[in-house]
Scaffold this active site. Sequence first.
Site: not given
Length: 368
Positions: A38, A136, A264, A313
């Site tokens: 997965k 779950r 930033y 980013m």
Amino acid sequence: MSKAQETILEIDLSALTHNFNYLKSKLQPQTKFLAVVKAFAYGSDSVAIAKHLEKLDIDYFAVAYVKEGVALRDAGIKTPILVLHPQSINFKTLIERCLEPSIYSAHVLDEFIKITETQAQKNYPIHIKFNTGLNRLGFEENEIDTVVSKLKSTASIKVKSLFSHLAASEDAKELDFTNLQIEKFKTIAKKFEDVSGQKPWLHLCNTSGIINYPEAHFNMVRSGIGLYGFGNSVEEDKNLKPIASLKSVISQIHTIEKGETVGYNRAYTSIGTERTATVPIGHADGINRIYGNGNGFVVINGEKAPIIGNVCMDMIMVNITNIDCVEGDEVIIFNSEYRASNLSESAKTISYEIITAVSQRVKRIFLP
Ligand SMILES: *Cc1c(COP(=O)(O)O)cnc(C)c1O
């Protein structure tokens, strides 16, 4: 192993073979091996991993969602694929592509029976999930009668396996709880067999279960993280090889004076004359902002360089004041020596998170 000139995820297929053989050596010869692929095979490449494992005679694959199974079928993967968490909106596709659903609730069972009957299917393979304490997904023990009567009402489906999932198989402090889960699973299996008269396969263990609970392997085990080289403990890590190395390169070096800031929001302030390197990998590539501001590091020429300021980013800036390096030098984020688990621990997360986060923007390169 070549020197990276851009951001790459290098995937070592011989390490995958090693991990598979190591985990397999923990099993009885008749125990089946399901590889969990997965989430792009834990952030690597599900098609390349599945193709390699098919050559090693893997018995089964599992993915979380139907879309992931479709990608494997599109690539020509023929091995049975268990879909751990399908949604009923995708059942038609699931059946078209010969994927096998985990059925975890009465609602999902009803929906699946409805579609298989409409299509006049016979004995379509399904896997029934029971909850033994993770809370779950899964039926409860007291739903067995309901499940079996629904199964008896139709010839369109057939139970291939019963399974459950351990909550803390890697944690020695939870030995008692895990043993309770194992006992509960055995009770459920026995009751299901008695009421239904069928004897489906049973499976319970993930990677740490394989290693720590050899008595609970049943007919099949399900391994994800171990195949990718992590054993959830210092000792087991020694027996496994991380298959993926995340590497990049220094784009630019700056020298900054005391009081200057980096990145930033000016999140890092220099405490003297310092050197910083800018590296072309950011949160869009999988370096979560949690790794910024000194919580994470990269390795350049064998030395650790902390990530300073906020992760951007597409870039990070790292402190290389005490490191002998030049623009164009390779930057290691993780590899088999500097394990992703060390980096994730420094940011208080787990190896699973950092490796699965490597985004599809990062180029994958395969070593045979
Ligand atoms: C993801 C998953 C696994 C694999 O667990 P690892 O700890 O990575 O080996 C096994 N079973 C189920 C149900 C899962 O969701």
